[in-house]
Design a protein around this motif. Sequence first.
Motif, PDB file in Angstrom:
ATOM      1  N   UNK A  59      14.769   9.686   9.118  1.00  0.00           N
ATOM      2  CA  UNK A  59      14.548  10.980   9.794  1.00  0.00           C
ATOM      3  C   UNK A  59      13.550  10.993  10.842  1.00  0.00           C
ATOM      4  N   UNK A  60      13.539   9.981  11.684  1.00  0.00           N
ATOM      5  CA  UNK A  60      12.221  10.047  12.704  1.00  0.00           C
ATOM      6  C   UNK A  60      10.868   9.703  12.279  1.00  0.00           C
ATOM      7  N   UNK A  61      10.677   9.560  10.591  1.00  0.00           N
ATOM      8  CA  UNK A  61       9.465   9.209  10.256  1.00  0.00           C
ATOM      9  C   UNK A  61       9.154   7.850   9.697  1.00  0.00           C
ATOM     10  N   UNK A  62       8.112   7.237   9.850  1.00  0.00           N
ATOM     11  CA  UNK A  62       7.979   5.837   9.543  1.00  0.00           C
ATOM     12  C   UNK A  62       6.875   6.125   8.523  1.00  0.00           C
ATOM     13  N   UNK A  63       7.302   5.273   7.414  1.00  0.00           N
ATOM     14  CA  UNK A  63       6.297   5.050   6.116  1.00  0.00           C
ATOM     15  C   UNK A  63       6.326   3.484   5.699  1.00  0.00           C
ATOM     16  N   UNK A  64       5.233   3.163   5.048  1.00  0.00           N
ATOM     17  CA  UNK A  64       4.735   1.816   4.801  1.00  0.00           C
ATOM     18  C   UNK A  64       4.142   1.672   3.477  1.00  0.00           C
ATOM     19  N   UNK A  65       4.141   0.673   3.049  1.00  0.00           N
ATOM     20  CA  UNK A  65       3.542   0.454   1.384  1.00  0.00           C
ATOM     21  C   UNK A  65       3.079  -1.155   1.636  1.00  0.00           C
ATOM     22  N   UNK A  66       1.997  -1.463   1.083  1.00  0.00           N
ATOM     23  CA  UNK A  66       1.650  -2.863   0.670  1.00  0.00           C
ATOM     24  C   UNK A  66       2.335  -3.419  -0.381  1.00  0.00           C
ATOM     25  N   UNK A  67       2.784  -4.668  -0.176  1.00  0.00           N
ATOM     26  CA  UNK A  67       3.367  -5.473  -1.151  1.00  0.00           C
ATOM     27  C   UNK A  67       2.847  -6.736  -1.438  1.00  0.00           C
ATOM     28  N   UNK A 126      -4.749  -2.778   4.386  1.00  0.00           N
ATOM     29  CA  UNK A 126      -4.066  -2.909   3.378  1.00  0.00           C
ATOM     30  C   UNK A 126      -4.133  -2.520   2.518  1.00  0.00           C
ATOM     31  N   UNK A 127      -5.423  -2.732   1.762  1.00  0.00           N
ATOM     32  CA  UNK A 127      -5.728  -1.792   0.384  1.00  0.00           C
ATOM     33  C   UNK A 127      -5.510  -0.382   0.485  1.00  0.00           C
ATOM     34  N   UNK A 128      -5.934   0.318   1.706  1.00  0.00           N
ATOM     35  CA  UNK A 128      -5.574   1.887   1.788  1.00  0.00           C
ATOM     36  C   UNK A 128      -4.030   2.098   1.765  1.00  0.00           C
ATOM     37  N   UNK A 129      -3.386   1.222   2.568  1.00  0.00           N
ATOM     38  CA  UNK A 129      -1.927   1.684   2.673  1.00  0.00           C
ATOM     39  C   UNK A 129      -1.287   1.300   1.454  1.00  0.00           C
ATOM     40  N   UNK A 130      -1.855   0.569   0.419  1.00  0.00           N
ATOM     41  CA  UNK A 130      -1.221   0.328  -0.832  1.00  0.00           C
ATOM     42  C   UNK A 130      -1.800   1.351  -2.091  1.00  0.00           C
ATOM     43  N   UNK A 131      -2.445   2.071  -1.697  1.00  0.00           N
ATOM     44  CA  UNK A 131      -3.285   3.029  -2.664  1.00  0.00           C
ATOM     45  C   UNK A 131      -2.885   4.376  -2.426  1.00  0.00           C
ATOM     46  N   UNK A 132      -2.740   4.557  -1.274  1.00  0.00           N
ATOM     47  CA  UNK A 132      -2.489   6.345  -0.964  1.00  0.00           C
ATOM     48  C   UNK A 132      -1.111   6.234  -0.677  1.00  0.00           C
ATOM     49  N   UNK A 133      -0.519   7.593  -0.958  1.00  0.00           N
ATOM     50  CA  UNK A 133       0.848   7.962  -0.798  1.00  0.00           C
ATOM     51  C   UNK A 133       1.129   8.572   0.586  1.00  0.00           C
ATOM     52  N   UNK A 134       1.963   8.299   1.371  1.00  0.00           N
ATOM     53  CA  UNK A 134       2.560   8.918   2.657  1.00  0.00           C
ATOM     54  C   UNK A 134       2.999  10.435   2.401  1.00  0.00           C
ATOM     55  N   UNK A 135       3.131  10.576   1.062  1.00  0.00           N
ATOM     56  CA  UNK A 135       3.552  11.984   0.577  1.00  0.00           C
ATOM     57  C   UNK A 135       2.368  13.006   1.072  1.00  0.00           C
ATOM     58  N   UNK A 136       1.202  12.507   0.562  1.00  0.00           N
ATOM     59  CA  UNK A 136       0.069  13.347   0.571  1.00  0.00           C
ATOM     60  C   UNK A 136      -0.788  13.386   2.080  1.00  0.00           C
ATOM     61  N   UNK A 137      -0.750  12.573   2.808  1.00  0.00           N
ATOM     62  CA  UNK A 137      -1.337  12.516   3.952  1.00  0.00           C
ATOM     63  C   UNK A 137      -0.766  11.356   4.930  1.00  0.00           C
ATOM     64  N   UNK A 138      -1.110  11.647   6.484  1.00  0.00           N
ATOM     65  CA  UNK A 138      -0.542  10.719   7.284  1.00  0.00           C
ATOM     66  C   UNK A 138      -1.104   9.350   7.371  1.00  0.00           C
ATOM     67  N   UNK A 139      -1.049   8.468   6.279  1.00  0.00           N
ATOM     68  CA  UNK A 139      -1.471   7.350   6.015  1.00  0.00           C
ATOM     69  C   UNK A 139      -1.696   6.228   7.038  1.00  0.00           C
ATOM     70  N   UNK A 140      -0.515   6.187   7.769  1.00  0.00           N
ATOM     71  CA  UNK A 140      -0.384   5.292   8.764  1.00  0.00           C
ATOM     72  C   UNK A 140      -1.448   5.946   9.837  1.00  0.00           C
ATOM     73  N   UNK A 141      -1.360   6.865  10.513  1.00  0.00           N
ATOM     74  CA  UNK A 141      -2.167   7.485  11.325  1.00  0.00           C
ATOM     75  C   UNK A 141      -3.623   7.028  11.142  1.00  0.00           C
ATOM     76  N   UNK A 142      -3.868   7.496   9.653  1.00  0.00           N
ATOM     77  CA  UNK A 142      -5.571   7.371   9.192  1.00  0.00           C
ATOM     78  C   UNK A 142      -5.885   5.798   9.035  1.00  0.00           C
TER      79      UNK A 142
END
Length: 168
Positions: free
Chosen positions: A32-40, A87-103
């Motif tokens: 829906x126009x929003x991007x999310x990512x996770x470290x794997x 990579x560590x940050x993007x793997x431990x913080x959820x995009x549900x809780x904050x705009x992690x990609x931007x941060x």
Amino acid sequence: MNTFKQINPGDLVRNPFKMIGSDWMLITAEKNGTVNTMTASWGGVGILWNKPVAFVFIRPQRYTKEFVDNSDFLSLSVLNDAFRSQLNYLGTVSGRNEPKIEKSGLSVRREHGIPFFDEAEVVFLCRKLYAQTLDSACFIDTDIDAAVYAGKDYHTVYVCEIKEILVR
């Protein structure tokens, strides 16, 4: 913006065991126009069903799973070690809780509408082919089930056709 060139899967010279297992990758999808990512750090590449494929594993509680499940496409971005803190940050913080990609300070880019990271060294642009949740009854080595899935939160494995590989 970085310049990428497309290569054939057979021309990839980077070691996939190092890229995935120790360099890590970002699994990225859009919903829906929003991007999310996770470290794997679990997955692989190879040939299946006469196609070059990547396979990745995502636990049910990961927010990124919603994005992968709701898109036909995803990307796998491999960054160099200079981005280890991101990579560590993007793997431990959820995009549900904050705009992690931007941060994170990383830049989302798109090719054929598929989001990936401009800072990547290697990008796999993928189309999902298959998804299945791992089944405890199928473990031949039952020690894995006890050691990795004490919470019974079995990963979904996604097999994805590699449509393009981009390298810097």
